[in-house]
Design a protein around this motif. Structure first.
Motif, PDB file in Angstrom:
ATOM      1  N   VAL A 142      58.089  41.835  -3.295  1.00 43.83           N
ATOM      2  CA  VAL A 142      59.385  41.980  -2.617  1.00 43.83           C
ATOM      3  C   VAL A 142      59.801  40.652  -1.985  1.00 43.83           C
ATOM      4  N   GLN A 143      58.862  39.966  -1.334  1.00 42.12           N
ATOM      5  CA  GLN A 143      59.199  38.688  -0.705  1.00 42.12           C
ATOM      6  C   GLN A 143      59.549  37.618  -1.737  1.00 42.12           C
ATOM      7  N   VAL A 144      58.837  37.602  -2.851  1.00 41.68           N
ATOM      8  CA  VAL A 144      59.183  36.653  -3.917  1.00 41.68           C
ATOM      9  C   VAL A 144      60.596  36.926  -4.420  1.00 41.68           C
ATOM     10  N   THR A 145      60.915  38.199  -4.615  1.00 42.18           N
ATOM     11  CA  THR A 145      62.258  38.579  -5.073  1.00 42.18           C
ATOM     12  C   THR A 145      63.321  38.109  -4.087  1.00 42.18           C
ATOM     13  N   ILE A 146      63.067  38.340  -2.793  1.00 43.00           N
ATOM     14  CA  ILE A 146      64.012  37.914  -1.765  1.00 43.00           C
ATOM     15  C   ILE A 146      64.208  36.404  -1.790  1.00 43.00           C
ATOM     16  N   GLN A 147      63.107  35.671  -1.932  1.00 43.75           N
ATOM     17  CA  GLN A 147      63.215  34.212  -1.883  1.00 43.75           C
ATOM     18  C   GLN A 147      63.867  33.629  -3.139  1.00 43.75           C
ATOM     19  N   ILE A 148      63.630  34.243  -4.280  1.00 42.19           N
ATOM     20  CA  ILE A 148      64.355  33.808  -5.481  1.00 42.19           C
ATOM     21  C   ILE A 148      65.852  34.013  -5.275  1.00 42.19           C
ATOM     22  N   ALA A 149      66.194  35.147  -4.678  1.00 44.47           N
ATOM     23  CA  ALA A 149      67.604  35.410  -4.383  1.00 44.47           C
ATOM     24  C   ALA A 149      68.158  34.389  -3.401  1.00 44.47           C
ATOM     25  N   PHE A 150      67.334  34.022  -2.407  1.00 45.11           N
ATOM     26  CA  PHE A 150      67.793  33.054  -1.420  1.00 45.11           C
ATOM     27  C   PHE A 150      67.852  31.636  -1.976  1.00 45.11           C
ATOM     28  N   ILE A 151      67.129  31.377  -3.066  1.00 41.50           N
ATOM     29  CA  ILE A 151      67.298  30.090  -3.746  1.00 41.50           C
ATOM     30  C   ILE A 151      68.642  30.074  -4.469  1.00 41.50           C
ATOM     31  N   LEU A 152      68.871  31.113  -5.261  1.00 43.37           N
ATOM     32  CA  LEU A 152      70.100  31.159  -6.057  1.00 43.37           C
ATOM     33  C   LEU A 152      71.339  31.282  -5.187  1.00 43.37           C
ATOM     34  N   GLY A 153      71.264  32.110  -4.121  1.00 47.57           N
ATOM     35  CA  GLY A 153      72.432  32.340  -3.281  1.00 47.57           C
ATOM     36  C   GLY A 153      73.000  31.082  -2.659  1.00 47.57           C
ATOM     37  N   PRO A 154      72.205  30.353  -1.844  1.00 46.40           N
ATOM     38  CA  PRO A 154      72.739  29.133  -1.235  1.00 46.40           C
ATOM     39  C   PRO A 154      73.116  28.052  -2.233  1.00 46.40           C
ATOM     40  N   VAL A 155      72.320  27.911  -3.333  1.00 53.18           N
ATOM     41  CA  VAL A 155      72.673  26.898  -4.333  1.00 53.18           C
ATOM     42  C   VAL A 155      74.027  27.220  -4.946  1.00 53.18           C
ATOM     43  N   LEU A 156      74.223  28.473  -5.342  1.00 52.93           N
ATOM     44  CA  LEU A 156      75.518  28.892  -5.879  1.00 52.93           C
ATOM     45  C   LEU A 156      76.618  28.689  -4.851  1.00 52.93           C
ATOM     46  N   ALA A 157      76.318  29.087  -3.609  1.00 50.59           N
ATOM     47  CA  ALA A 157      77.329  28.962  -2.557  1.00 50.59           C
ATOM     48  C   ALA A 157      77.712  27.506  -2.336  1.00 50.59           C
ATOM     49  N   GLY A 158      76.692  26.627  -2.248  1.00 51.78           N
ATOM     50  CA  GLY A 158      76.972  25.220  -2.000  1.00 51.78           C
ATOM     51  C   GLY A 158      77.888  24.615  -3.039  1.00 51.78           C
ATOM     52  N   TYR A 159      77.574  24.843  -4.315  1.00 51.25           N
ATOM     53  CA  TYR A 159      78.388  24.250  -5.377  1.00 51.25           C
ATOM     54  C   TYR A 159      79.730  24.960  -5.537  1.00 51.25           C
ATOM     55  N   LEU A 160      79.747  26.280  -5.383  1.00 50.84           N
ATOM     56  CA  LEU A 160      81.003  27.014  -5.534  1.00 50.84           C
ATOM     57  C   LEU A 160      81.962  26.729  -4.386  1.00 50.84           C
ATOM     58  N   ILE A 161      81.423  26.570  -3.170  1.00 52.77           N
ATOM     59  CA  ILE A 161      82.285  26.227  -2.027  1.00 52.77           C
ATOM     60  C   ILE A 161      82.930  24.865  -2.248  1.00 52.77           C
ATOM     61  N   LEU A 258      70.682  23.222  -0.182  1.00 51.95           N
ATOM     62  CA  LEU A 258      69.377  22.766  -0.671  1.00 51.95           C
ATOM     63  C   LEU A 258      68.293  22.893   0.397  1.00 51.95           C
ATOM     64  N   CYS A 259      68.683  22.844   1.680  1.00 54.60           N
ATOM     65  CA  CYS A 259      67.716  23.147   2.736  1.00 54.60           C
ATOM     66  C   CYS A 259      67.194  24.564   2.562  1.00 54.60           C
ATOM     67  N   GLU A 260      68.120  25.491   2.306  1.00 51.19           N
ATOM     68  CA  GLU A 260      67.726  26.879   2.094  1.00 51.19           C
ATOM     69  C   GLU A 260      66.912  27.025   0.802  1.00 51.19           C
ATOM     70  N   THR A 261      67.228  26.217  -0.180  1.00 55.51           N
ATOM     71  CA  THR A 261      66.492  26.268  -1.448  1.00 55.51           C
ATOM     72  C   THR A 261      65.046  25.836  -1.261  1.00 55.51           C
ATOM     73  N   PHE A 262      64.830  24.713  -0.566  1.00 53.23           N
ATOM     74  CA  PHE A 262      63.464  24.250  -0.318  1.00 53.23           C
ATOM     75  C   PHE A 262      62.698  25.236   0.558  1.00 53.23           C
ATOM     76  N   LEU A 263      63.407  25.892   1.468  1.00 55.54           N
ATOM     77  CA  LEU A 263      62.789  26.933   2.275  1.00 55.54           C
ATOM     78  C   LEU A 263      62.264  28.055   1.380  1.00 55.54           C
ATOM     79  N   SER A 264      63.087  28.500   0.460  1.00 51.65           N
ATOM     80  CA  SER A 264      62.706  29.597  -0.421  1.00 51.65           C
ATOM     81  C   SER A 264      61.586  29.202  -1.378  1.00 51.65           C
ATOM     82  N   ILE A 265      61.627  27.968  -1.892  1.00 52.36           N
ATOM     83  CA  ILE A 265      60.572  27.516  -2.802  1.00 52.36           C
ATOM     84  C   ILE A 265      59.217  27.526  -2.099  1.00 52.36           C
ATOM     85  N   GLY A 266      59.196  27.022  -0.870  1.00 49.25           N
ATOM     86  CA  GLY A 266      57.950  27.043  -0.111  1.00 49.25           C
ATOM     87  C   GLY A 266      57.440  28.454   0.107  1.00 49.25           C
ATOM     88  N   MET A 267      58.344  29.382   0.403  1.00 50.29           N
ATOM     89  CA  MET A 267      57.942  30.770   0.627  1.00 50.29           C
ATOM     90  C   MET A 267      57.427  31.418  -0.658  1.00 50.29           C
TER      91      MET A 267
END
Length: 402
Positions: A142-161, A258-267
């Motif tokens: 479950v935590q891996v799933t959440i963190q994969i989502a948190f990698i994709l979410g902020p990355v998508l948000a950053g570029y789409l914004i 990308l801060c959020e992405t590195f956070l998720s990768i570490g998790m």
């Protein structure tokens, strides 16, 4: 109670969770960045960010009672459908030229009020789909799933914004919530659920929790350190990081993402480690070590001089977060009766996400007077001290993973 093992429904739950978390990750990043960009006020941004978390203080306990008395699968489906409609109000109001920061705050509050009903149902569903021997592995997935989502979410948000603006991103978020709603129909209603549902809503629904706490001081300690740790750590993690990237380093939304992405990768790295070897680590040591290091690894932010260095610090910090989340969740699932788990996980939601509302508001206010990098050092010391205090309580410190 009969044993259960419905791996297919558990996989469906993780799929539903993935779309749900991607949607919320996108929403959080888009909301905070849009308000910071529109208002230019760190205090306003902190207060609005608190609107995303404040409902957990009010609705988490009712959500836990609801989860223990109703179908958890149905609750999850309805939450996803309602959130799709709520988030689409933002682009609709924008198209009508009626969107304001106040209205965005109201929508964020309503969205999170509905979301408060999701986590207690999700976490108390896991023991109904998996046998006890697989709980730690299931919580780690479950935590891996959440963190994969948190990698994709902020990355998508950053570029789409940067590409199309924050307001337009909310249309995509509404569609993703609809995908979460659809995947909810792949989950079966657990056979054991009717056996453990509370039959009536009265004072016993609350006194049962108090009795459980009174009879198990370990759970009381767990709640206390969770409340104190998150009061210190969550505001800087959510609002402080955005302020640091934008105001100190003059970074973009992509830099923050990308801060959020590195956070998720570490998790994810630590979660994969726990999936393989987690059962060999005593639960008490896992939890306390996570809290201490969660604080200590934020202190170096004070000396970060570039965004890449900040990313490296965040990555190292993230390695210890799963120790807290997986350890805490597994501890509750093992020690709290099934019939009370929705209510107990609601207390954790209040302690984690609800306190984030208070912490983000305080962070936005504090950064008007304290340099944000200094703030990270202060809260790091205080959070680490919280975990250090738990070392003195032997029943928690010596708690095993059996």
């Amino acid at each position: 109670m009969r044993k259960t093992n419905d791996g297919n429904s558990f996989l469906a739950l993780t799929g539903n969770l993935f779309f749900f978390q991607v949607s919320h990750a996108l929403f959080q990043v888009s909301l905070i960045w849009a308000v910071l960009d529109i208002s230019g006020s760190k205090q306003t941004t902190g207060l609005l960010a608190s609107a995303v978390y404040l409902p957990y203080l009010f609705f988490s306990l009712p959500a836990g009672i609801f989860a223990d008395g109703r179908s958890k699968v149905s609750i999850i489906r309805w939450v996803c459908l309602l959130e799709a409609g709520i988030v689409l109000l933002i682009p609709l109001l924008h198209s009508l030229d009626n969107l304001s920061i106040r209205m965005m705050g109201i929508i964020a509050f309503i969205l999170t009020s509905v979301a408060a009903f999701y986590n207690p149902s999700r976490d108390s569903l896991i023991p109904l789909y998996l046998p006890e021997s697989k709980l730690l592995r299931g919580n780690t997935i479950v935590q891996v799933t959440i963190q994969i989502a948190f990698i994709l979410g902020p990355v998508l948000a950053g570029y789409l914004i940067d590409l199309m603006g924050a307001v337009q991103v909310f249309m995509l978020i509404g569609v993703l919530f609809l995908f979460a709603f659809i995947t909810g129909f792949l989950m079966k209603h657990p056979a054991l659920e009717k056996d453990i549902q509370i039959q009536s809503l009265d004072m016993r629904t609350l006194t049962d929790i108090l009795d459980t706490l009174k009879n198990d001081p370990v759970l009381i300690w767990l709640l206390i350190i969770t409340v104190v740790d998150n009061l210190f750590i969550m505001g800087p993690a959510v609002v402080g990081m955005a302020i640091l990237v934008r105001e100190v380093f003059n970074g973009s939304a992509s830099d923050w993402a990308l801060c959020e992405t590195f956070l998720s990768i570490g998790m994810i790295i630590t979660s994969l480690f726990l999936m393989k070897w987690g059962r060999k680590i005593p639960l008490g040591i896992m939890l306390i070590t996570g809290i201490i290091m969660d604080g200590l690894t934020y202190i170096p932010v004070k000396w970060a001089s570039t965004i890449p260095l900040l990313w490296a610090i965040i990555f190292f910090h993230a390695l210890f977060i799963p120790l807290i989340i997986v350890g805490r969740t597994t501890l509750i699932q093992k020690r709290v009766p099934h019939s009370l788990q929705g209510r107990f996980f609601s207390l954790i939601s209040i302690s984690v996400v609800g306190l984030t509302a208070v912490s983000t508001a305080l962070t936005g206010l504090a950064t008007e007077y304290i340099p944000v990098q200094d703030l990270f050092a202060y809260i790091g010391i205080l959070a680490a001290a919280t975990g250090g205090a738990a070392l003195f309580y032997k029943p928690l410190r010596t708690l095993q993973n059996t």
